[in-house]
Design an enzyme around this catalytic site. Structure first.
Site, PDB file in Angstrom:
ATOM      1  N   ALA A  64       0.837  -1.193   0.000  1.00 30.14           N
ATOM      2  CA  ALA A  64       0.000   0.000   0.000  1.00 30.14           C
ATOM      3  C   ALA A  64       0.876   1.248   0.000  1.00 30.14           C
ATOM      4  O   ALA A  64       1.913   1.291   0.654  1.00 30.14           O
ATOM      5  CB  ALA A  64      -0.917   0.010   1.214  1.00 30.14           C
ATOM      6  N   GLY A 110       0.853  -5.678   1.008  1.00 32.49           N
ATOM      7  CA  GLY A 110      -0.348  -5.820   0.200  1.00 32.49           C
ATOM      8  C   GLY A 110      -0.102  -6.509  -1.132  1.00 32.49           C
ATOM      9  O   GLY A 110      -1.014  -7.122  -1.696  1.00 32.49           O
ATOM     10  N   GLU A 113      -0.347 -10.070  -0.283  1.00 33.94           N
ATOM     11  CA  GLU A 113      -1.765 -10.357  -0.032  1.00 33.94           C
ATOM     12  C   GLU A 113      -2.546 -10.429  -1.340  1.00 33.94           C
ATOM     13  O   GLU A 113      -3.461 -11.245  -1.483  1.00 33.94           O
ATOM     14  CB  GLU A 113      -2.340  -9.291   0.900  1.00 33.94           C
ATOM     15  CG  GLU A 113      -1.780  -9.380   2.320  1.00 33.94           C
ATOM     16  CD  GLU A 113      -2.089  -8.158   3.164  1.00 33.94           C
ATOM     17  OE1 GLU A 113      -2.368  -8.330   4.357  1.00 33.94           O
ATOM     18  OE2 GLU A 113      -2.037  -7.029   2.636  1.00 33.94           O
ATOM     19  N   GLU A 133       5.109  -5.004   7.441  1.00 36.58           N
ATOM     20  CA  GLU A 133       4.261  -4.011   8.090  1.00 36.58           C
ATOM     21  C   GLU A 133       4.762  -3.600   9.471  1.00 36.58           C
ATOM     22  O   GLU A 133       4.681  -2.428   9.857  1.00 36.58           O
ATOM     23  CB  GLU A 133       2.821  -4.547   8.202  1.00 36.58           C
ATOM     24  CG  GLU A 133       2.032  -4.518   6.906  1.00 36.58           C
ATOM     25  CD  GLU A 133       2.257  -5.748   6.046  1.00 36.58           C
ATOM     26  OE1 GLU A 133       1.531  -5.913   5.053  1.00 36.58           O
ATOM     27  OE2 GLU A 133       3.162  -6.554   6.359  1.00 36.58           O
TER      28      GLU A 133
END
Length: 255
Positions: A64, A110, A113, A133
């Protein structure tokens, strides 16, 4: 124009992340485009499968875009950024058509993911996977601790999420998270996707639903979809619709 494109040219469509200057990191606009493309693909006749890939040599997807969420309040971060991203990645995971992620370069946060939301993954030998993260003071929010826990052994996932250890292609393949490791992962993905031309699209879709129900991927919806498909193909459905249209009581056969 969004930095996530949909290319439909024949039976295999492609979702392409095209923001290489920012390592294909997701912005709100990119997430919205991904969701819109999933809706288009769900209704696209003639599309048998979907390849998810990205442009640029430096990253498949770095996750992100920090600038997109850094200024959000804690409540807005949780309510909008995390929940909406999670919902959109779930939309991709539950697409009725088979999906293949092409991990040609690092997939972090992300990006990992996103790859996990696809049905299978093909990876370049030099690519790596990571959940960084914790190094920026947050936790995975788009299924990194949930869907990935079904795809990667718990100790390995903890290595990544707690200790920041990266997963290389050879180990990811050995764990079964990656289907193939190839010097040209896109060509490999296209070769795999081409096999869909020789399979029943309905059987492939139902098999995906069955597997998802078995592993807990939106189990309730998958079970109801399977049940709806079964009854929808029956004479009872045809009789019920006809009776409603003719304003009479339906007569259902005993067997």
């Amino acid at each position: 124009m969004s930095a996530v494109h949909l290319q439909i040219d024949g039976p295999i469509a492609q979702i392409v992340l095209d923001n290489p200057a920012k390592l294909n990191a997701f912005t709100p606009e990119m997430l919205a485009a991904l969701e819109a493309h999933c809706t288009t693909l769900e209704r696209a006749g003639g599309v048998l499968g979907v390849i998810v890939r990205s442009e640029g040599d430096r990253a498949f997807c770095a996750g992100a875009d920090i600038k997109a969420w850094a200024g959000l309040s804690p409540f807005d971060f949780a309510r909008h950024w995390v929940r909406e991203g999670h919902r959109i990645f779930d939309r991709l995971a539950r697409l009725s058509k088979p999906t293949i992620a092409v991990i040609h370069a690092p997939a972090f946060g992300g990006g990992l993911e996103l790859a996990a939301a696809c049905d299978i993954r093909v990876m370049a030998p030099s690519a790596t996977l990571a959940l960084p993260e914790a190094q920026v003071g947050i936790v995975p929010g788009w299924s990194g601790t949930q869907r990935l826990a079904r795809l990667i052994p718990e100790p390995v996932l903890k290595e990544m999420a707690l200790f920041g250890r990266r997963l290389d292609a050879a180990r990811a393949h050995g764990l079964g998270f990656v289907a193939e490791v190839a010097d040209d992962p896109l060509a490999m993905a296209e070769s795999i996707a081409a096999r869909l031309a020789h399979a029943s699209p309905r059987a492939v879709e139902v098999a995906k639903y069955q597997i998802h129900a078995g592993v807990g991927e939106d189990r309730a919806a998958m079970i109801e979809a399977l049940g709806g498909g079964m009854i929808g193909a029956s004479a009872d459905r045809a009789e019920g619709v006809a009776a409603f249209a003719e304003k009479r009581k339906p007569i259902f056969p005993a067997s």
